[in-house]
Design a protein around this motif. Structure first.
Motif, short mmCIF file in Angstrom:
data_model
loop_
_atom_site.label_atom_id
_atom_site.label_comp_id
_atom_site.label_asym_id
_atom_site.label_seq_id
_atom_site.Cartn_x
_atom_site.Cartn_y
_atom_site.Cartn_z
N ALA A 5 47.09 -52.09 -42.71
CA ALA A 5 47.32 -51.22 -43.88
C ALA A 5 47.86 -52.00 -45.07
N ASN A 6 48.45 -53.15 -44.79
CA ASN A 6 48.99 -53.98 -45.85
C ASN A 6 48.07 -55.13 -46.21
N GLY A 7 46.79 -55.03 -45.81
CA GLY A 7 45.80 -55.98 -46.28
C GLY A 7 45.38 -57.05 -45.30
N CYS A 8 45.91 -57.05 -44.10
CA CYS A 8 45.52 -58.04 -43.11
C CYS A 8 44.16 -57.64 -42.53
N THR A 9 43.16 -58.50 -42.66
CA THR A 9 41.81 -58.13 -42.23
C THR A 9 41.23 -59.06 -41.16
N THR A 10 41.84 -60.20 -40.93
CA THR A 10 41.28 -61.13 -39.95
C THR A 10 42.34 -61.50 -38.91
N LEU A 11 41.85 -61.96 -37.77
CA LEU A 11 42.77 -62.39 -36.71
C LEU A 11 43.61 -63.58 -37.19
N GLU A 12 43.02 -64.40 -38.04
CA GLU A 12 43.77 -65.55 -38.56
C GLU A 12 44.94 -65.08 -39.42
N ASP A 13 44.68 -64.09 -40.27
CA ASP A 13 45.76 -63.52 -41.09
C ASP A 13 46.83 -62.90 -40.20
N LEU A 14 46.37 -62.16 -39.19
CA LEU A 14 47.30 -61.48 -38.29
C LEU A 14 48.14 -62.51 -37.54
N GLY A 15 47.50 -63.60 -37.13
CA GLY A 15 48.22 -64.66 -36.43
C GLY A 15 49.28 -65.30 -37.32
N ALA A 16 48.94 -65.51 -38.58
CA ALA A 16 49.90 -66.11 -39.50
C ALA A 16 51.07 -65.17 -39.75
N LEU A 17 50.78 -63.87 -39.76
CA LEU A 17 51.81 -62.88 -40.06
C LEU A 17 52.69 -62.56 -38.86
N THR A 18 52.06 -62.41 -37.67
CA THR A 18 52.80 -61.92 -36.50
C THR A 18 52.80 -62.88 -35.31
N GLY A 19 51.92 -63.85 -35.33
CA GLY A 19 51.78 -64.74 -34.18
C GLY A 19 50.71 -64.28 -33.20
N THR A 20 50.20 -63.06 -33.40
CA THR A 20 49.19 -62.52 -32.49
C THR A 20 48.01 -63.47 -32.35
N GLY A 21 47.66 -63.78 -31.12
CA GLY A 21 46.50 -64.63 -30.86
C GLY A 21 46.77 -66.12 -30.95
N THR A 22 47.98 -66.50 -31.28
CA THR A 22 48.27 -67.93 -31.46
C THR A 22 48.90 -68.57 -30.22
N GLY A 23 49.11 -67.75 -29.18
CA GLY A 23 49.65 -68.30 -27.93
C GLY A 23 48.53 -68.54 -26.95
N CYS A 24 48.47 -67.73 -25.91
CA CYS A 24 47.43 -67.89 -24.88
C CYS A 24 46.06 -67.43 -25.36
N GLY A 25 46.05 -66.54 -26.37
CA GLY A 25 44.79 -66.03 -26.91
C GLY A 25 44.24 -64.83 -26.16
N GLY A 26 44.93 -64.40 -25.13
CA GLY A 26 44.45 -63.29 -24.32
C GLY A 26 44.38 -61.97 -25.04
N CYS A 27 45.06 -61.83 -26.16
CA CYS A 27 45.10 -60.58 -26.90
C CYS A 27 44.08 -60.53 -28.04
#
Ligand code: FES
Length: 71
Positions: free
Chosen positions: A19-41
Motif C-alpha cells: 500500500a506504500n508503494g512496494c511492488t517487487t520482492l526486491e523492494d520488499l526485501g530491502a524494506l523488511t528483509g523478506t526473502g533475503t534469508g533462506c528464500g523459502g517465503c
C-alpha cells in the motif's frame, strides 16, 4: 500469519508495504528483509504483493465477500 520466518514478517506487513508503494520482492526485501534469508517465503510474499496490487484499497476495505460483491 507469518510469511517470512527468517525475519518475522507477516502478511499484514507485506500488504502495508504494498500500500506504500512496494511492488517487487526486491523492494520488499530491502524494506523488511523478506526473502533475503533462506528464500523459502519468496513465492508467497510475491503472491501477496501481486494480490495487493490488483485489489484496490476500496475492495480491501470490504473484507466479507458478500459486501465486496454488493459494492
Ligand atoms: Fe523468508 Fe527465510 S522465510 S527468507
Amino acid at each position: 500469519m507469518y510469511v517470512c520466518l527468517c525475519h518475522g514478517v507477516t502478511d499484514r506487513q507485506i500488504r502495508i508495504a504494498a500500500a506504500n508503494g512496494c511492488t517487487t520482492l526486491e523492494d520488499l526485501g530491502a524494506l523488511t528483509g523478506t526473502g533475503t534469508g533462506c528464500g523459502g517465503c519468496a513465492q508467497v510474499a510475491e503472491a501477496i504483493l501481486g494480490e495487493a496490487a490488483v485489489r484496490p484499497a476500496a475492495a480491501r476495505a470490504l473484507p466479507l465477500p458478500m459486501f465486496a460483491q454488493a459494492a
